[in-house]
Scaffold this motif. Structure first.
Motif, PDB file in Angstrom:
ATOM      1  N   SER A 171       0.830  -1.202   0.000  1.00 30.70           N
ATOM      2  CA  SER A 171       0.000   0.000   0.000  1.00 30.70           C
ATOM      3  C   SER A 171       0.864   1.251   0.000  1.00 30.70           C
ATOM      4  N   ALA A 172       0.517   2.185  -0.846  1.00 29.72           N
ATOM      5  CA  ALA A 172       1.237   3.459  -0.910  1.00 29.72           C
ATOM      6  C   ALA A 172       0.357   4.435  -1.683  1.00 29.72           C
TER       7      ALA A 172
ATOM      8  N   THR B 206       4.214   6.076   1.995  1.00 31.59           N
ATOM      9  CA  THR B 206       3.491   5.103   2.815  1.00 31.59           C
ATOM     10  C   THR B 206       3.324   5.652   4.227  1.00 31.59           C
ATOM     11  N   THR B 207       4.435   5.840   4.927  1.00 32.29           N
ATOM     12  CA  THR B 207       4.335   6.350   6.299  1.00 32.29           C
ATOM     13  C   THR B 207       4.370   7.876   6.333  1.00 32.29           C
TER      14      THR B 207
ATOM     15  N   GLN C 207      -2.124  -0.266  -4.231  1.00 27.77           N
ATOM     16  CA  GLN C 207      -1.587  -1.436  -3.537  1.00 27.77           C
ATOM     17  C   GLN C 207      -1.246  -2.499  -4.572  1.00 27.77           C
TER      18      GLN C 207
END
Ligand SMILES: Nc1ncnc2c1ncn2[C@@H]1O[C@H](COP(=O)(O)OP(=O)(O)OP(=O)(O)O)[C@@H](O)[C@H]1O
Ligand SMILES: O=P(O)(O)OC[C@H]1O[C@H](OP(=O)(O)OP(=O)(O)O)[C@H](O)[C@@H]1O
Ligand SMILES: [Mg+2]
Length: 325
Positions: free
Chosen positions: A99-100, A182-183, A204
């Motif tokens: 996921s991004a 992502t984060t 994703q």
């Protein structure tokens, strides 16, 4: 000579391990008979399948060209590299990893720029003032063009970036960026922020089929078997098996269990001795167990399922529909 069925999987990076684990869970073991450095592999039990280990971006382009039948790669790469992606490839299923988000990010110091509309104003003002256009560093050239156009932003220029895109504003090679996050740690470390409406795509990893591959009858049958494994595993992981025995069980009770807990009775109602097997979503297990005991069950056992083979194969059905269109 029969043409092999080619399944492309990522050869490195964060998608590789997850992809291997995904196929293993589905009961499809990827093997590299000629050793770890070999970029061709096999699928245990399916003789005519060849595994092609490729980079995630290479998988997207091989799918577009019909060089592989099925592949696992990021949706971002498919949408970026394939014009009219939905005609050329089928995203059969999203896989829950990789996921991004592809996002528009600007320097945090631009406190008045929060939305794409703000960005439109700023880029127009910048061009009037400096007699040149603002620069956007990215490797997502097509996604950027389409998204900016949809927001009416025209006064910009793309600077193609091969890596370390987030560093571009600080080193002065661009004013802003479009990249994957992502984060958010890399953006923050580079003093950048995502615009409020600046998420271009939530990506994703996907299991993807190519329209232009050689879909012979044999290839379709191979795809059916692969997708049957995957669907059986997916179906199994959505439910737990609940078993019990009580004589008071009837259709009304089963209907209530279905409505309240999302329960299905794959083998029908209770047997003559009152044995009942249900499939229940994990989040409702305890409530279902309580419900069954309140209605007369003494014991309720709950077990996880490895595979549930159904007559229906929704994944293969999707592929067949796509290839017919
Ligand atoms: N935090 C993340 N950063 C980058 N990619 C991510 C992230 N999370 C998931 N991904 C997915 O992984 C893909 C990139 O994988 P990877 O870097 O291995 O391949 P590649 O970019 O094609 O290869 P290369 O970097 O050699 O060109 C992304 O396009 C995206 O779909
Ligand atoms: O939001 P974050 O969690 O910080 O992740 C985003 C970063 O991770 C990826 O880079 P990566 O380290 O994979 O290098 P790459 O550009 O070579 O793929 C991506 O290109 C971003 O730079
Ligand atoms: Mg990369």
């Amino acid at each position: 000579m029969t043409v092999p069925f080619v399944l492309a999987v990522p050869s490195k990076g964060r998608l590789q391990e997850n992809t291997e684990a995904f196929f293993t869970r589905a009961g499809l073991a990827l093997a590299k008979p000629r050793g770890a450095r070999d970029y061709r592999g096999t699928l245990t039990g399916l003789d005519n399948v060849e595994i092609a280990y490729l980079s995630a971006s290479e998988i997207a382009s091989q799918l577009a060209r019909g060089m592989v039948h099925l592949g696992v790669t990021g949706e971002d790469l498919l949408r970026e590299s394939i014009p009219d992606a939905d005609k050329r490839v089928l995203l059969i299923d999203s896989l829950g990893f990789g996921s991004a988000n592809v996002v528009v990010a600007v320097p945090q110091a631009w406190i008045d720029v929060r939305t794409m509309a703000d960005l439109d104003d700023v880029t127009t003002g910048f061009r009037a003032q400096h007699n040149r256009r603002m620069r956007v560093a990215t490797k997502y050239i097509n996604l950027t063009r389409n998204f900016f156009a949809a927001h009416g932003v025209v006064d910009y220029r793309i600077v193609e970036s091969a890596g370390a895109t987030e560093g571009a504003p600080a080193v002065g090679t661009a004013e802003m960026i479009v990249d994957i996050t992502t984060t958010g740690a890399t953006l923050a470390a580079n003093g950048l922020k995502v615009l409020d409406d600046g998420v271009i795509l939530r990506s994703q990893a996907n299991l993807v089929a190519s329209r232009d591959a050689d879909w012979s009858a044999e290839a379709r049958e191979t795809a059916r078997v692969i997708l049957d494994h995957i669907a059986a595993r997916a179906r199994a992981s959505q439910y737990r098996e609940v078993r019990t025995r009580f004589t008071g069980c009837n259709e009304a009770l089963l209907n209530e269990a279905h409505n309240r807990f999302g329960v299905v009775a794959p083998f029908g109602g209770p047997t003559s001795s009152g044995m009942l097997t249900l499939h229940c979503p994990p989040m409702h297990l305890y409530a279902l167990g309580s419900f069954l005991r309140e209605h007369g069950a003494d014991t309720v056992s709950i077990a996880s399922l490895d595979y549930v083979l159904d007559r229906e194969n929704p994944l293969f059905a999707r592929l067949e529909t796509f290839l017919r269109q």
